[in-house]
Scaffold this motif. Structure first.
Motif, PDB file in Angstrom:
ATOM      1  N   VAL A 228     -26.744  49.888 -67.447  1.00 32.21           N
ATOM      2  CA  VAL A 228     -26.826  49.983 -65.994  1.00 32.21           C
ATOM      3  C   VAL A 228     -28.226  50.398 -65.568  1.00 32.21           C
ATOM      4  O   VAL A 228     -28.478  50.578 -64.398  1.00 32.21           O
ATOM      5  CB  VAL A 228     -25.799  50.971 -65.396  1.00 32.21           C
ATOM      6  N   LEU A 231     -29.360  48.150 -63.148  1.00 37.13           N
ATOM      7  CA  LEU A 231     -28.767  48.445 -61.852  1.00 37.13           C
ATOM      8  C   LEU A 231     -29.541  49.569 -61.189  1.00 37.13           C
ATOM      9  O   LEU A 231     -29.861  49.507 -60.007  1.00 37.13           O
ATOM     10  CB  LEU A 231     -27.310  48.839 -62.052  1.00 37.13           C
ATOM     11  N   GLU A 232     -29.879  50.587 -61.991  1.00 38.25           N
ATOM     12  CA  GLU A 232     -30.580  51.734 -61.421  1.00 38.25           C
ATOM     13  C   GLU A 232     -31.959  51.335 -60.928  1.00 38.25           C
ATOM     14  O   GLU A 232     -32.408  51.819 -59.893  1.00 38.25           O
ATOM     15  CB  GLU A 232     -30.657  52.877 -62.444  1.00 38.25           C
ATOM     16  N   GLN A 234     -32.780  48.289 -59.903  1.00 29.58           N
ATOM     17  CA  GLN A 234     -32.558  47.502 -58.687  1.00 29.58           C
ATOM     18  C   GLN A 234     -32.371  48.430 -57.502  1.00 29.58           C
ATOM     19  O   GLN A 234     -32.927  48.228 -56.432  1.00 29.58           O
ATOM     20  CB  GLN A 234     -31.267  46.682 -58.793  1.00 29.58           C
TER      21      GLN A 234
ATOM     22  N   GLU B 106     -18.953  52.924 -64.884  1.00 28.90           N
ATOM     23  CA  GLU B 106     -20.366  53.239 -65.101  1.00 28.90           C
ATOM     24  C   GLU B 106     -21.218  52.656 -63.971  1.00 28.90           C
ATOM     25  O   GLU B 106     -22.179  53.280 -63.512  1.00 28.90           O
ATOM     26  CB  GLU B 106     -20.767  52.634 -66.457  1.00 28.90           C
ATOM     27  N   VAL B 107     -20.841  51.463 -63.521  1.00 25.04           N
ATOM     28  CA  VAL B 107     -21.553  50.819 -62.415  1.00 25.04           C
ATOM     29  C   VAL B 107     -21.418  51.662 -61.141  1.00 25.04           C
ATOM     30  O   VAL B 107     -22.401  51.927 -60.452  1.00 25.04           O
ATOM     31  CB  VAL B 107     -21.005  49.397 -62.169  1.00 25.04           C
ATOM     32  N   ARG B 109     -20.781  54.790 -60.963  1.00 25.73           N
ATOM     33  CA  ARG B 109     -21.513  56.046 -61.152  1.00 25.73           C
ATOM     34  C   ARG B 109     -22.973  55.861 -60.756  1.00 25.73           C
ATOM     35  O   ARG B 109     -23.518  56.642 -59.969  1.00 25.73           O
ATOM     36  CB  ARG B 109     -21.420  56.501 -62.609  1.00 25.73           C
ATOM     37  N   ALA B 110     -23.577  54.784 -61.272  1.00 29.53           N
ATOM     38  CA  ALA B 110     -24.986  54.529 -60.954  1.00 29.53           C
ATOM     39  C   ALA B 110     -25.159  54.283 -59.462  1.00 29.53           C
ATOM     40  O   ALA B 110     -26.121  54.769 -58.852  1.00 29.53           O
ATOM     41  CB  ALA B 110     -25.491  53.332 -61.752  1.00 29.53           C
ATOM     42  N   ALA B 114     -27.177  56.689 -56.733  1.00 26.28           N
ATOM     43  CA  ALA B 114     -28.356  56.142 -56.078  1.00 26.28           C
ATOM     44  C   ALA B 114     -28.372  56.386 -54.573  1.00 26.28           C
ATOM     45  O   ALA B 114     -29.384  56.171 -53.923  1.00 26.28           O
ATOM     46  CB  ALA B 114     -28.449  54.647 -56.349  1.00 26.28           C
ATOM     47  N   ARG B 145     -24.613  48.231 -53.126  1.00 26.30           N
ATOM     48  CA  ARG B 145     -25.569  48.176 -54.231  1.00 26.30           C
ATOM     49  C   ARG B 145     -24.928  47.700 -55.531  1.00 26.30           C
ATOM     50  O   ARG B 145     -25.627  47.177 -56.392  1.00 26.30           O
ATOM     51  CB  ARG B 145     -26.144  49.563 -54.483  1.00 26.30           C
ATOM     52  N   ALA B 149     -23.853  43.931 -59.985  1.00 27.57           N
ATOM     53  CA  ALA B 149     -23.480  44.417 -61.319  1.00 27.57           C
ATOM     54  C   ALA B 149     -21.993  44.171 -61.583  1.00 27.57           C
ATOM     55  O   ALA B 149     -21.603  43.777 -62.680  1.00 27.57           O
ATOM     56  CB  ALA B 149     -23.802  45.893 -61.446  1.00 27.57           C
ATOM     57  N   TYR B 153     -19.895  41.719 -64.540  1.00 26.35           N
ATOM     58  CA  TYR B 153     -18.743  42.061 -65.379  1.00 26.35           C
ATOM     59  C   TYR B 153     -17.573  41.108 -65.141  1.00 26.35           C
ATOM     60  O   TYR B 153     -16.784  40.860 -66.048  1.00 26.35           O
ATOM     61  CB  TYR B 153     -18.330  43.521 -65.171  1.00 26.35           C
ATOM     62  N   GLU B 212     -28.019  39.106 -55.272  1.00 23.39           N
ATOM     63  CA  GLU B 212     -28.689  40.363 -55.598  1.00 23.39           C
ATOM     64  C   GLU B 212     -29.958  40.512 -54.763  1.00 23.39           C
ATOM     65  O   GLU B 212     -30.234  41.565 -54.203  1.00 23.39           O
ATOM     66  CB  GLU B 212     -29.038  40.325 -57.085  1.00 23.39           C
ATOM     67  N   VAL B 216     -30.240  43.562 -52.216  1.00 28.88           N
ATOM     68  CA  VAL B 216     -31.147  44.628 -52.639  1.00 28.88           C
ATOM     69  C   VAL B 216     -32.568  44.170 -52.359  1.00 28.88           C
ATOM     70  O   VAL B 216     -33.217  43.579 -53.191  1.00 28.88           O
ATOM     71  CB  VAL B 216     -30.964  44.915 -54.150  1.00 28.88           C
TER      72      VAL B 216
END
Lengths: 242, 217
Positions: A228, A231-232, A234, B106-107, B109-110, B114, B145, B149, B153, B212, B216
């Motif tokens: 990720v 992702l971070e 981005q 996990e996605v 979480r990030a 953020a 965001r 991601a 998946y 994306e 973003v």
């Protein structure tokens, strides 16, 4: 669970580990070959490597395995199950790995490459003596992830009747009828193998990073860092709130 | 020696497309399960209560580091012995959703991490209750965001659906195998299935990249 059953499981673990190691070697070779080809100066080389990656990333590893095992013999090559499994896993995960290699090579500071050119290194020397030593430590955490994914992928080979752990579990289930126990035990066995792999990869990462004077990334005791970070980055690039 | 026959392809195509429909269904439902469960894991892991985070992180790591195929077998053979009976497709969807929820967690979480600290502080300054802070401030900003991601998946899950054929779900690979077993000619069915996966997942991943860049900026 009796003695002979445990013996069945441990034989399975051994085959699973073998399958993982063979596939990892093939995947590693493919990853470096294709990954470096994607940073080549020649457009056709880059293009062909790109086609390889998109095809093998785009298809399903299990379908590829079945193709090698059932369809390829019709073209005149009969593969043993073990090799069909190794090839399918190696080619698939090699494609994923090549992206890791490419990313790590491209993340080496441009000045390093320029310095090597200034010192009139040949492209091969530049790669081997300047770029790769700095790129390889970067690859370790994502390679760890891929290696675990590869280990999980070895279970697919049970569908070709290769006697690895999942196939042995099937035999044990048929002979005892104790599904919960049998599958519970082998899930734990897979987890233990994954844990060992993660520890070894962490060690390699520490040593690789120490050799160029860096600290390894922080991570929990049994967790691996998931991809990720992309992702971070981005999200960081997005900045603030939109 | 085998020769490629387009007539044969024409004959088997309807059956393979029927399998594709099952594959797509499994992917859609499995994704929805993984989106919901992943959020549960992510919030549990952020709860700050050790009695919650520790067990959840052990379960998540365990699921994430063991093969999906074995998990599917576990659900398929063990659930009935515990008196829970689902059809193969439902079992497959639960298996896919559960496995991928450990990744989507996990996605999230990030994505949650953020959200800038100022947003939390602003919510506190407005004395929004905790729940409102999550639902009205943090999650909406995190979701935008994480879309790309999560999309990646979904594609990964799509490529894992052939495993469901091992628990008797009649997906694409199952259909290709049953055709091959009757005609003894696996070349066309399995090749088509393999190519269909590329043909669907590659454009989808290109679309995701466009999305994306849109989301973003």
């Amino acid at each position: 669970m009796t003695g002979p059953l445990w013996q069945l499981f441990f034989e399975g673990v051994w085959v699973t580990v073998q399958l993982m190691i063979y596939s990892a070697l093939l995947a590693g070779t493919v990853a470096f070959g294709i990954g470096m080809a994607r940073t080549s100066r020649h457009k056709p080389v880059r293009f062909l490597a790109g086609v390889y990656v998109e095809f093998f990333r785009g298809t399903s590893a299990l379908v590829l395995m079945f193709w090698l095992f059932f369809a390829l013999p019709l073209l005149g090559w009969q593969l043993a199950g073990m090799w069909a499994g190794t090839l399918a896993l190696g080619l698939s995960y090699g494609a994923y790995g090549s992206e890791v290699v490419r990313g790590a090579i491209q993340s080496v500071a441009p000045a390093q490459r320029e310095a090597a050119i200034a010192l009139s290194f040949s492209p091969w020397q530049r790669m081997r003596k300047v770029i790769l030593p700095q790129a390889v430590p970067e690859m370790m955490p994502p390679f760890n992830n891929l290696l675990i994914e590869l280990l999980k992928g070895t279970a697919l080979a049970s569908l070709l009747s290769i006697g690895e752990l999942t196939f042995q579990a099937k035999l044990a289930r048929l002979s005892t009828g104790e599904s919960a126990q049998v599958y519970g035990i082998i899930l734990v066995m897979y987890f233990v193998i994954a844990f060992v792999v993660t520890r070894v990869m962490r060690l390699l990462e520490r040593r690789a990073k120490a050799s160029i004077g860096q600290k390894p990334e922080k991570a929990g005791w049994f967790s691996r860092k998931l991809p990720v970070e992309e992702l971070e980055t981005q999200i960081a690039a997005a900045g603030g709130n939109r | 020696m085998n020769t490629w026959s387009w007539d044969y392809v024409g004959e088997i195509m309807p059956q393979l497309l029927h399998g594709l429909w099952i594959t797509v269904q499994a992917t859609i439902y499995g994704s929805l399960v993984s989106f919901a469960l992943g959020l549960v894991w992510a919030l549990a892991l952020r709860s700050g209560n050790r009695w919650v985070t520790w067990p959840v992180s052990v379960v998540v790591e365990f699921i994430r580091n063991t093969p999906l195929l074995v998990q599917l077998f576990f659900l398929f053979f063990v659930l009935p012995s515990w008196g829970v009976t689902f059809g193969p497709l439902t079992t497959g969807v639960i298996g896919l959703g559960l496995h991928y929820s450990t990744y989507t967690a996990e996605v999230y979480r990030a994505g949650i991490d953020a959200v800038p600290a100022g947003q939390w502080e602003a919510a506190t300054a407005l004395s929004l209750p905790r729940r409102r802070t999550w639902t009205a401030v943090i999650l909406p900003q995190a979701f935008r965001r994480v879309v790309p991601a999560l999309g990646n998946y979904v594609i990964a899950m799509f490529k894992d659906t052939p495993m469901l054929s091992a628990i008797t779900v009649t997906d694409m690979l199952f259909e290709a195998n049953s055709i091959g077993a009757t005609t003894f000619d696996y070349m066309e069915p399995i090749t088509i299935v393999g190519v269909l996966f590329v043909v669907i997942s590659y454009p989808t991943s290109l679309l995701l990249r466009v999305l994306e860049r849109r989301l973003v900026r």
